[in-house]
Structures are given as structure tokens and as C-alpha cells.
Design a protein around this motif. Structure first.
Motif, PDB file in Angstrom:
ATOM      1  N   SER A 171      28.739  28.470  34.048  1.00 33.75           N
ATOM      2  CA  SER A 171      27.679  28.180  33.072  1.00 33.75           C
ATOM      3  C   SER A 171      28.275  27.638  31.775  1.00 33.75           C
ATOM      4  O   SER A 171      27.677  26.770  31.124  1.00 33.75           O
ATOM      5  CB  SER A 171      26.838  29.428  32.802  1.00 33.75           C
ATOM      6  OG  SER A 171      27.605  30.466  32.233  1.00 33.75           O
ATOM      7  N   SER A 305      17.843  35.707  35.061  1.00 31.75           N
ATOM      8  CA  SER A 305      17.794  34.275  34.729  1.00 31.75           C
ATOM      9  C   SER A 305      19.102  33.579  35.080  1.00 31.75           C
ATOM     10  O   SER A 305      19.116  32.359  35.308  1.00 31.75           O
ATOM     11  CB  SER A 305      17.474  34.086  33.250  1.00 31.75           C
ATOM     12  OG  SER A 305      18.546  34.508  32.427  1.00 31.75           O
ATOM     13  N   PRO A 309      16.699  30.640  37.280  1.00 25.34           N
ATOM     14  CA  PRO A 309      16.001  30.452  36.005  1.00 25.34           C
ATOM     15  C   PRO A 309      14.549  30.923  36.079  1.00 25.34           C
ATOM     16  O   PRO A 309      13.878  30.773  37.109  1.00 25.34           O
ATOM     17  CB  PRO A 309      16.089  28.944  35.772  1.00 25.34           C
ATOM     18  CG  PRO A 309      17.346  28.542  36.490  1.00 25.34           C
ATOM     19  CD  PRO A 309      17.384  29.417  37.714  1.00 25.34           C
ATOM     20  N   ARG A 320      11.949  26.082  32.503  1.00 28.83           N
ATOM     21  CA  ARG A 320      12.847  26.956  33.246  1.00 28.83           C
ATOM     22  C   ARG A 320      13.913  27.481  32.282  1.00 28.83           C
ATOM     23  O   ARG A 320      14.617  26.694  31.639  1.00 28.83           O
ATOM     24  CB  ARG A 320      13.483  26.194  34.414  1.00 28.83           C
ATOM     25  CG  ARG A 320      12.472  25.889  35.521  1.00 28.83           C
ATOM     26  CD  ARG A 320      12.989  24.844  36.500  1.00 28.83           C
ATOM     27  NE  ARG A 320      14.208  25.246  37.179  1.00 28.83           N
ATOM     28  CZ  ARG A 320      14.262  26.066  38.216  1.00 28.83           C
ATOM     29  NH1 ARG A 320      13.134  26.596  38.699  1.00 28.83           N
ATOM     30  NH2 ARG A 320      15.400  26.363  38.791  1.00 28.83           N
ATOM     31  N   ASP A 322      17.226  29.854  31.670  1.00 25.41           N
ATOM     32  CA  ASP A 322      18.336  30.555  32.300  1.00 25.41           C
ATOM     33  C   ASP A 322      19.065  31.425  31.277  1.00 25.41           C
ATOM     34  O   ASP A 322      18.588  31.632  30.161  1.00 25.41           O
ATOM     35  CB  ASP A 322      19.284  29.564  32.989  1.00 25.41           C
ATOM     36  CG  ASP A 322      19.977  28.624  32.002  1.00 25.41           C
ATOM     37  OD1 ASP A 322      19.854  28.834  30.780  1.00 25.41           O
ATOM     38  OD2 ASP A 322      20.648  27.680  32.464  1.00 25.41           O
ATOM     39  N   ARG A 325      19.615  30.231  27.732  1.00 27.28           N
ATOM     40  CA  ARG A 325      18.465  29.983  26.862  1.00 27.28           C
ATOM     41  C   ARG A 325      17.736  31.254  26.430  1.00 27.28           C
ATOM     42  O   ARG A 325      17.181  31.305  25.337  1.00 27.28           O
ATOM     43  CB  ARG A 325      17.497  29.023  27.562  1.00 27.28           C
ATOM     44  CG  ARG A 325      18.130  27.661  27.800  1.00 27.28           C
ATOM     45  CD  ARG A 325      17.282  26.707  28.590  1.00 27.28           C
ATOM     46  NE  ARG A 325      17.908  25.386  28.649  1.00 27.28           N
ATOM     47  CZ  ARG A 325      17.375  24.315  29.208  1.00 27.28           C
ATOM     48  NH1 ARG A 325      16.189  24.419  29.802  1.00 27.28           N
ATOM     49  NH2 ARG A 325      18.017  23.164  29.199  1.00 27.28           N
TER      50      ARG A 325
END
Length: 516
Positions: A171, A305, A309, A320, A322, A325
Motif C-alpha cells: 500500500s 478496508s 475497500p 471506495r 481503503d 483513506r
């Protein structure tokens, strides 16, 4: 948050006689600026005041008009080192003093950001000032490349770059790609102007505004990033300011594009207070019956998430969210401890709980508006200029592994906010600023307002600025987890003391404390 970049001038004899429209940057004696002659047409320009309404859908313009404001564009050089070159405009608004007999002068304002549009700030500020407002021309400003001023838009598909790194190296790598893409988009369409998007250049614009208004000195009020802008102005232009009020101050020695770094503890404190509030209302929001239960709900949302997401909203407006966010939503929601703000955050989290359970998760108007600005091109102009300013002021590391080490090193102590406050930013892919950051070398008498629980610009920043300026006074609001206090929080103790200073110009003999 924090701010931008620049260059500029060292005028001596050319405008040394200094009428009301005195020589901009004659006072900037730190040896960096080298502008020279050519500013006369800017300093003595005639402003064409007119209606603030741009069209039938301009709600901000109508509010300004109803408050009695008029608007004008101020012409300034793009590059103060080349004042005969390209020009840009800075939009300002003005509500004129009605008590002309006891008029004090003009008060310029900035709402923060960086990149916050300030032209619409004048009605609210004028109201907060109460009786003393009648003695000032209250001036709002959209800084260069913001709002109604000459614009800058990088064409981002998003409205912010403020995301967390997420839970994994994968990520983080996606964040690296995203932040690089945002920087590349800015460079592709705006390379010619990016070197001049800066706090120091905005301060120079402020001095042109002062001169164009015919003022020998100008007063100033700034929130958040606006406190840094005000600090920079006073350092660059000693003798050009009158009364200065900074609310929620940044420590200028810690200011950088990673503006949230070091705020983890304050955000955790504010979120914990919110969690206590939400736990008392578990029957309404279903987030948990204790603080620990509420935090367990938050942890589950982030973990869920990260795997899949969370889908929120209804067609055609679906988002969406994840693990990069979700933390941003928490940070946005924890900076105000009023019941209304806490209810908005609880509503958002309750919506995410539904989404995590695979249920329909319709959005409230407030939540939809936030996501629209955050995750669509609608917010691109704001996000673009905010990054341009922050990247322009202070250089940051270009070592991608340094960001990863900072993120990993923060997880144990700050698992929720550390991966966000230490995340990589577009500035890692930006050219270094043309100027050195402004250093505080001159004492300034000013009033600094600060809440002890401010999670955005922590109280320690105001204390640090106060320590750099022995003639300043610190007005503390004890016990409030609130960012931006004066005129917004409803604390009469703070409001009355600020207005007393604006009315008399006399700072209190000692630091003052108000309570929530």
C-alpha cells in the motif's frame, strides 16, 4: 497545515522616501532578495472596486455583497526579481470602516490552508470583531493562485494528497506512485509558475496590497497556516504592520510540507475525547459502549478496508475507501469538539460500519460533500495549490526509503495516525525551493491565540512562536480540542480579549488564560 515558496527584493533609495505606498522588500534585509527598481506601478496602482458577485450562482459573492463588501483585483509580479515580466492578479474584498472618525486602519486576513480562499472571510470576521469592526477596513484575500486570483490547477483526479501509507509495504508503494503522479501533473502544466508559488511571495503580495490601499501600516489576522504567513510578513517587512493576531500558530522552525508530523499525540487525545462522547451515544450510532469499544470499531474498519475497500454512497456518487483513506476521515473529524462536529464524525463512522458489513451505506450531505472534494477532480484546484505552496517553502527528503522508515518507526506508538503523518508527499518529487525558509530574527509584538487541545496546529507550536517573540502575548484557551478559536468557537473570553487588543493596540501585561 503549512505553506509555499518564493524569491525577491532589496529596495533602498528608489522608494526610500516611503509614502503610504512604501517600498516593498526594502525591509527584507536577510540578504536573499535582489529585486531592484520596477515596483512603482504595483505599489501605486489604482484599484477598481466593484461588485463581488461573479454570476447568478455565486453564493459567496452574494454574501459579500449583502455584508457591504466590494471586490478588486490587485496586480502583482509573478517574479519579484523580474517585476517588468509576467503579472498575475490577487483578488481581495473590503468591508470599509463605518466609524470613519475613529478609523484605525486596514486589517488583512487569511483563513489558513495553505491554499484557503480568504476573500469570503470578511463578513464573518467583521461580525466577530463586534464594535471594533466598524473602525477597520476589513480585507479578505485569495492568495496568489487561489480562488478568484490567477488560478493554478494541476488537473488532479483528487482534491488532496493527505493519505495514510496503509498497513503494508504494497500500500505504501501505491502511495509512492500516486504522490509522484500528482507531482508530475503539476510540473507538466505549471512548470513556469511553480517556482513562484510561495509564502514569501504571498507576503510580498500582501505588502503590495498594503501600499495599493494607501496604508503606511496594515494590521493582520490569520488562522492556522495564516499564522505562518503572518509571521513571515512581519519578518520580511518590519515597520509595515500594526496589530497582529495569530490563531492556532505554527512553529516556524518546524514548518514543512510534512505539516502533520508530530501531531499524532494531539490527534489521539482529541479522538479519545470524541470516542468517550460517542460511547455515551452508543444507542444512536452503534460504535461501542466504551472508549475501548469505539477504538476497536475503528481498528476493525481500517483492517477491513485494507482487505476490501469500503463502498459508500449511492449511484451515481459512489466511493471506495481503503486503509489509506479512512484515517484521513478521522483526522478531519477530530479537530472540533462541539456536539455538532462530533455528531458528523459519528455519522461518518456509522456509515463505514454499514459498508464494512456489506450493507447499503448512503451518505449524508456533509459526508458526500467531503468525499467529493477529497476524491474527485472538483477539489483539484485547492489540493494543487496547497501542495505547490508547501513544496515551495521548505525542502524535504527525496529518499523514498526514509519515508518508509519513518512510517514503520511510528506504528508501535501511533498505529492509527503515524502512517498518515509520516507518509510520502508530492514534495518528494518536487524541485527544491528557490529561497531558504524564513527564520524569525526580529521580535514582534503580537497576540497569539491557542487552544491547549488543538490537534491541527498543536499548542506547543504557539508556545514555541511565543518564545521566539518576547514582546508577544499568548492567550490560551484551556481544555478545548479545537482548531481555530476566535469568532468561531463562541468563547467570549477569547473573543473579548482579541477585540480589546484590536481596539486599543495594547497587549496585556502578561499572558492570559481562558477556559472552555
Amino acid at each position: 497545515m503549512a505553506a509555499g515558496l518564493a524569491l525577491v527584493a532589496c529596495l533602498t533609495a528608489t522608494f526610500g522616501s516611503a509614502s503610504a505606498a512604501g517600498a516593498t522588500d526594502a525591509a527584507d534585509s536577510d540578504g536573499i532578495a535582489k529585486s531592484g527598481a520596477g515596483l512603482d506601478r504595483y505599489l501605486h496602482q489604482r484599484l477598481d472596486w466593484g461588485s463581488c458577485v461573479l454570476g447568478p450562482d455565486d453564493a459567496s459573492g452574494r454574501a459579500l455583497e449583502q455584508a457591504g463588501a466590494r471586490c478588486a483585483d490587485v496586480t502583482v509580479p509573478l517574479d519579484y526579481a523580474n517585476p517588468r515580466g509576467r503579472t498575475i492578479t490577487v483578488a481581495i474584498s473590503r468591508i470599509k470602516a463605518t466609524d470613519r472618525r475613529h478609523r484605525i486602519g486596514a486589517l488583512l486576513s487569511n483563513p489558513g490552508g495553505p491554499g484557503g480562499a480568504g476573500i469570503g472571510m470578511t463578513p464573518e470576521l467583521r461580525t466577530a470583531m463586534k464594535e471594533v469592526g466598524a473602525r477597520y477596513d476589513v480585507i479578505g484575500m485569495d492568495p496568489r493562485f487561489v480562488g478568484r486570483s490567477t488560478p493554478l490547477d494541476c488537473g488532479w483526479p483528487l482534491g488532496t494528497n493527505l493519505f495514510a501509507a496503509g498497513l503494508t509495504r504494497a500500500s505504501f508503494e501505491r502511495q509512492v506512485a500516486l504522490q509522484k503522479d500528482l507531482a508530475d501533473r503539476c510540473r507538466a502544466g505549471n512548470a513556469a509558475v511553480l517556482p513562484f508559488v510561495s509564502t514569501r511571495n504571498t507576503a510580498r503580495d500582501m505588502d503590495v496590497i498594503r501600499a495599493a490601499l494607501g496604508e503606511r501600516k496594515i494590521s493582520y489576522f490569520g488562522y492556522s497556516y495564516g499564522t505562518y504567513l503572518g509571521t513571515v510578513y512581519t519578518q520580511m517587512f518590519p515597520g509595515r504592520y500594526d496589530r497582529i493576531v495569530l490563531d492556532g500558530a505554527l512553529d516556524p522552525n518546524r514548518y514543512s510540507s510534512r505539516a502533520l508530523q508530530g501531531t499524532e499525540g494531539e490527534n489521539e487525545h482529541a479522538l479519545a475525547a470524541w470516542a468517550d462522547w460517542a460511547a455515551l451515544r452508543n444507542g444512536t450510532y452503534g460504535l461501542g459502549a466504551t472508549r475501548a469499544d469505539v477504538f476497536a470499531t475503528i481498528d476493525r474498519l481500517v483492517e477491513t478496508s485494507a482487505r476490501t475497500p469500503l463502498t459508500v454512497g449511492t449511484a451515481p456518487e459512489v466511493y471506495r475507501l481503503d486503509d489509506t483513506r479512512v484515517p484521513f476521515l478521522l483526522l478531519v473529524g477530530d479537530a472540533d469538539d462541539t456536539d455538532a462536529a462530533r455528531a458528523n464524525l459519528a455519522d461518518m463512522l456509522a456509515t463505514l460500519v454499514k459498508a464494512a458489513a456489506g450493507q447499503p451505506a448512503p451518505l449524508s450531505p456533509e459526508f458526500a460533500g467531503l468525499l467529493r472534494v477529497m476524491l474527485t477532480a472538483e477539489g483539484s484546484p485547492t489540493g494543487s495549490v496547497q501542495s505547490a505552496i508547501m513544496c515551495g517553502d521548505v525542502p524535504v527528503s527525496h529518499d523514498l526509503e526514509q519515508y518508509w522508515r519513518d512510517i514503520e518507526g511510528s506504528r508501535a506508538a501511533h498505529p492509527l495516525f503515524g502512517p498518515m503523518t509520516n507518509n510520502i508527499v508530492p514534495c518528494a518529487f518536487w524541485d527544491n525551493p528557490r529561497e531558504q525558509p524564513t527564520r524569525v530574527r526580529r521580535d514582534v509584538p503580537m497576540l497569539i491565540v491557542a487552544a491547549t487541545g488543538d490537534p491541527r496546529t498543536p499548542y506547543v507550536g504557539s508556545v514555541a512562536l511565543h518564545g521566539l517573540l518576547p514582546s508577544s502575548r499568548l492567550l490560551t484557551l484551556q481544555g478545548a480540542n479545537r482548531h481555530a478559536v476566535y469568532g468561531l468557537y463562541g468563547n467570549s473570553c477569547v473573543d473579548d480579549r482579541v477585540n480589546a487588543y484590536l481596539a486599543t493596540g495594547r497587549l496585556p501585561g502578561t499572558d492570559q488564560t481562558c477556559v472552555k
